[in-house]
Design a protein around this motif. Structure first.
Motif, PDB file in Angstrom:
ATOM      1  N   ARG A  64     -16.087  12.498  80.352  1.00  0.00           N
ATOM      2  CA  ARG A  64     -17.281  11.724  80.652  1.00  0.00           C
ATOM      3  C   ARG A  64     -18.207  11.765  79.443  1.00  0.00           C
ATOM      4  N   GLU A  65     -18.782  10.623  79.106  1.00  0.00           N
ATOM      5  CA  GLU A  65     -19.659  10.536  77.943  1.00  0.00           C
ATOM      6  C   GLU A  65     -20.959   9.823  78.297  1.00  0.00           C
ATOM      7  N   LEU A  66     -22.006  10.199  77.600  1.00  0.00           N
ATOM      8  CA  LEU A  66     -23.301   9.546  77.788  1.00  0.00           C
ATOM      9  C   LEU A  66     -23.292   8.210  77.065  1.00  0.00           C
ATOM     10  N   VAL A  67     -23.643   7.167  77.788  1.00  0.00           N
ATOM     11  CA  VAL A  67     -23.680   5.825  77.226  1.00  0.00           C
ATOM     12  C   VAL A  67     -25.092   5.465  76.787  1.00  0.00           C
ATOM     13  N   ALA A  68     -26.052   5.718  77.663  1.00  0.00           N
ATOM     14  CA  ALA A  68     -27.439   5.377  77.365  1.00  0.00           C
ATOM     15  C   ALA A  68     -28.348   6.240  78.220  1.00  0.00           C
ATOM     16  N   GLY A  69     -29.493   6.598  77.643  1.00  0.00           N
ATOM     17  CA  GLY A  69     -30.450   7.395  78.380  1.00  0.00           C
ATOM     18  C   GLY A  69     -31.854   6.888  78.151  1.00  0.00           C
ATOM     19  N   ILE A  70     -32.705   7.103  79.141  1.00  0.00           N
ATOM     20  CA  ILE A  70     -34.100   6.698  79.014  1.00  0.00           C
ATOM     21  C   ILE A  70     -34.956   7.791  79.624  1.00  0.00           C
ATOM     22  N   ALA A  71     -35.846   8.318  78.804  1.00  0.00           N
ATOM     23  CA  ALA A  71     -36.690   9.424  79.234  1.00  0.00           C
ATOM     24  C   ALA A  71     -37.860   8.917  80.071  1.00  0.00           C
ATOM     25  N   SER A  72     -38.568   9.850  80.685  1.00  0.00           N
ATOM     26  CA  SER A  72     -39.758   9.488  81.453  1.00  0.00           C
ATOM     27  C   SER A  72     -40.808   8.831  80.562  1.00  0.00           C
ATOM     28  N   SER A  73     -40.789   9.170  79.281  1.00  0.00           N
ATOM     29  CA  SER A  73     -41.723   8.577  78.322  1.00  0.00           C
ATOM     30  C   SER A  73     -41.337   7.155  77.946  1.00  0.00           C
ATOM     31  N   GLY A  74     -40.115   6.781  78.282  1.00  0.00           N
ATOM     32  CA  GLY A  74     -39.605   5.471  77.899  1.00  0.00           C
ATOM     33  C   GLY A  74     -38.730   5.494  76.667  1.00  0.00           C
ATOM     34  N   GLN A  75     -38.624   6.645  76.041  1.00  0.00           N
ATOM     35  CA  GLN A  75     -37.762   6.769  74.864  1.00  0.00           C
ATOM     36  C   GLN A  75     -36.310   6.532  75.265  1.00  0.00           C
ATOM     37  N   ILE A  76     -35.620   5.752  74.465  1.00  0.00           N
ATOM     38  CA  ILE A  76     -34.269   5.317  74.789  1.00  0.00           C
ATOM     39  C   ILE A  76     -33.295   5.776  73.715  1.00  0.00           C
ATOM     40  N   SER A  77     -32.102   6.122  74.138  1.00  0.00           N
ATOM     41  CA  SER A  77     -31.028   6.459  73.206  1.00  0.00           C
ATOM     42  C   SER A  77     -29.737   5.825  73.692  1.00  0.00           C
ATOM     43  N   TYR A  78     -28.878   5.509  72.734  1.00  0.00           N
ATOM     44  CA  TYR A  78     -27.588   4.893  73.041  1.00  0.00           C
ATOM     45  C   TYR A  78     -26.480   5.617  72.286  1.00  0.00           C
ATOM     46  N   ALA A  79     -25.305   5.611  72.874  1.00  0.00           N
ATOM     47  CA  ALA A  79     -24.120   6.031  72.143  1.00  0.00           C
ATOM     48  C   ALA A  79     -23.856   5.015  71.040  1.00  0.00           C
ATOM     49  N   ASP A  80     -23.330   5.487  69.932  1.00  0.00           N
ATOM     50  CA  ASP A  80     -23.066   4.583  68.805  1.00  0.00           C
ATOM     51  C   ASP A  80     -22.148   3.433  69.212  1.00  0.00           C
ATOM     52  N   SER A  81     -21.236   3.710  70.121  1.00  0.00           N
ATOM     53  CA  SER A  81     -20.240   2.712  70.503  1.00  0.00           C
ATOM     54  C   SER A  81     -20.829   1.523  71.259  1.00  0.00           C
ATOM     55  N   VAL A  82     -22.050   1.670  71.781  1.00  0.00           N
ATOM     56  CA  VAL A  82     -22.631   0.571  72.566  1.00  0.00           C
ATOM     57  C   VAL A  82     -23.932   0.037  71.968  1.00  0.00           C
ATOM     58  N   LYS A  83     -24.381   0.621  70.873  1.00  0.00           N
ATOM     59  CA  LYS A  83     -25.626   0.159  70.262  1.00  0.00           C
ATOM     60  C   LYS A  83     -25.518  -1.312  69.889  1.00  0.00           C
ATOM     61  N   GLY A  84     -26.562  -2.051  70.217  1.00  0.00           N
ATOM     62  CA  GLY A  84     -26.586  -3.470  69.913  1.00  0.00           C
ATOM     63  C   GLY A  84     -25.911  -4.331  70.964  1.00  0.00           C
ATOM     64  N   ARG A  85     -25.232  -3.702  71.920  1.00  0.00           N
ATOM     65  CA  ARG A  85     -24.539  -4.455  72.967  1.00  0.00           C
ATOM     66  C   ARG A  85     -25.098  -4.152  74.358  1.00  0.00           C
ATOM     67  N   PHE A  86     -25.496  -2.928  74.595  1.00  0.00           N
ATOM     68  CA  PHE A  86     -25.979  -2.506  75.910  1.00  0.00           C
ATOM     69  C   PHE A  86     -27.492  -2.318  75.865  1.00  0.00           C
ATOM     70  N   ILE A  87     -28.129  -2.601  77.004  1.00  0.00           N
ATOM     71  CA  ILE A  87     -29.568  -2.401  77.141  1.00  0.00           C
ATOM     72  C   ILE A  87     -29.825  -1.639  78.430  1.00  0.00           C
ATOM     73  N   VAL A  88     -30.496  -0.497  78.310  1.00  0.00           N
ATOM     74  CA  VAL A  88     -30.855   0.293  79.489  1.00  0.00           C
ATOM     75  C   VAL A  88     -32.333   0.064  79.793  1.00  0.00           C
TER      76      VAL A  88
END
Length: 113
Positions: free
Chosen positions: A44-68
């Motif tokens: 299992r791998e993390l694809v995208a995360g969004i903190a309570s602050s709104g800070q967002i992170s993406y796995a390199d494999s989905v950057k530019g393609r996925f939106i959380v």
């Protein structure tokens, strides 16, 4: 506590949105929320995360393609997936963490022609 939905079959290059709704009286706005995925035979791998602050992170494999995104008023978490590839095929799980951790039941996304 977390209910995921929206999976299905989509062709390569297509788009799909998976959604997660939190219930049970949790203080959703305080939670770190994320989407994980697990493909057959892989960890299992993390694809995208969004903190309570709104800070967002993406796995390199989905950057530019996925939106959380999250809607704290509705207790929902969405993952918009664009330009889908065969290798995006997996069971997608929503995840929440604050004082406790919660996992959704998973929703299957199959990318195939």
């Amino acid at each position: 506590q977390l209910q995921a939905s929206g999976g299905g079959l989509v062709q390569p290059g297509g788009s799909l949105t998976v959604s997660c709704v939190a219930s049970g009286g949790i203080t959703f706005s305080r939670y770190y929320m994320g989407w994980y995925r697990q493909a057959p035979g892989k960890q299992r791998e993390l694809v995208a995360g969004i903190a309570s602050s709104g800070q967002i992170s993406y796995a390199d494999s989905v950057k530019g393609r996925f939106i959380v995104s999250r809607n704290n008023a509705k207790n929902t978490l969405d993952l918009q997936m664009n330009s889908l590839k065969l290798e995006d095929t997996a069971v997608y799980y929503c995840y929440g963490r604050w004082l406790l951790e919660y996992w959704g039941q998973g929703t299957l996304v199959t990318v195939s022609s």
